[in-house]
Motif scaffolding. Structure first.
Motif, short mmCIF file in Angstrom:
data_model
loop_
_atom_site.label_atom_id
_atom_site.label_comp_id
_atom_site.label_asym_id
_atom_site.label_seq_id
_atom_site.Cartn_x
_atom_site.Cartn_y
_atom_site.Cartn_z
N LEU A 222 0.81 -1.22 0.00
CA LEU A 222 0.00 0.00 0.00
C LEU A 222 0.85 1.27 0.00
O LEU A 222 0.30 2.37 0.00
CB LEU A 222 -0.93 0.01 1.22
CG LEU A 222 -1.96 -1.11 1.27
CD1 LEU A 222 -2.66 -1.11 2.62
CD2 LEU A 222 -2.95 -0.98 0.13
N ASP A 223 2.15 1.09 0.02
CA ASP A 223 3.09 2.21 0.09
C ASP A 223 2.82 3.08 1.32
O ASP A 223 2.89 4.31 1.26
CB ASP A 223 3.07 3.04 -1.19
CG ASP A 223 4.30 3.92 -1.33
OD1 ASP A 223 5.38 3.54 -0.83
OD2 ASP A 223 4.17 5.02 -1.92
N VAL A 224 2.51 2.42 2.44
CA VAL A 224 2.30 3.10 3.71
C VAL A 224 3.66 3.28 4.37
O VAL A 224 4.41 2.32 4.55
CB VAL A 224 1.36 2.30 4.64
CG1 VAL A 224 1.29 2.92 6.02
CG2 VAL A 224 -0.02 2.18 4.02
N LYS A 225 4.00 4.51 4.70
CA LYS A 225 5.29 4.82 5.32
C LYS A 225 5.17 4.73 6.84
O LYS A 225 4.10 4.89 7.40
CB LYS A 225 5.74 6.23 4.93
CG LYS A 225 5.82 6.45 3.43
CD LYS A 225 6.86 5.59 2.78
CE LYS A 225 6.94 5.88 1.29
NZ LYS A 225 7.30 4.73 0.51
N GLY A 226 6.29 4.51 7.48
CA GLY A 226 6.33 4.46 8.93
C GLY A 226 6.66 3.08 9.44
O GLY A 226 6.83 2.13 8.67
#
Length: 122
Positions: free
Chosen positions: A62-66
């Motif tokens: 999902l290309d979620v950063k962190g």
């Protein structure tokens, strides 16, 4: 007593704690563990590494950063807390803590878990 064993003992001193492990995310191997949660802690550690890997993959897809800080699984009689360690020295590891739901104070346990996890080093 090694530093990891001392950390496990400190985790087990949290009110309601019945089991604790320091787990390698990639292999699912427990580097240290202790307690008697009523099931095989090494099998649970390996299984929960699958949970962490699946979440990391989903985040990447999902290309979620962190970073993952923690994952909580609530059962009818237990809380299972997974605290992913994100320092350069402990990257790739997580703390797995099992709490009895009827005796643990979840907020206080999470607070203590975070404090203990922040001091873990290899």
């Amino acid at each position: 007593m090694s530093q990891l064993d001392a950390s496990i003992q400190e985790l087990l001193s949290i009110e309601g704690a019945t089991g604790a492990a320091l787990v390698d995310i990639s292999s699912g191997m427990a580097l240290a563990s202790g307690g008697s949660p009523g099931f095989d802690l090494t099998v649970a550690a390996a299984g929960n590494s699958n949970v962490v890997r699946a979440k990391l993959k989903t985040m990447a897809d999902l290309d979620v950063k962190g970073n993952i800080e923690d994952i909580m699984i609530t059962l009818s009689s237990q809380y299972h807390l997974i605290n992913v360690l994100n320092t350069s020295e402990t990257s790739g590891l997580f703390v797995y803590l099992v709490l009895e739901r009827n005796t643990a104070n979840l907020a206080l346990a999470r607070h203590k878990l975070n404090a203990i996890a922040s001091r873990i080093s290899l």
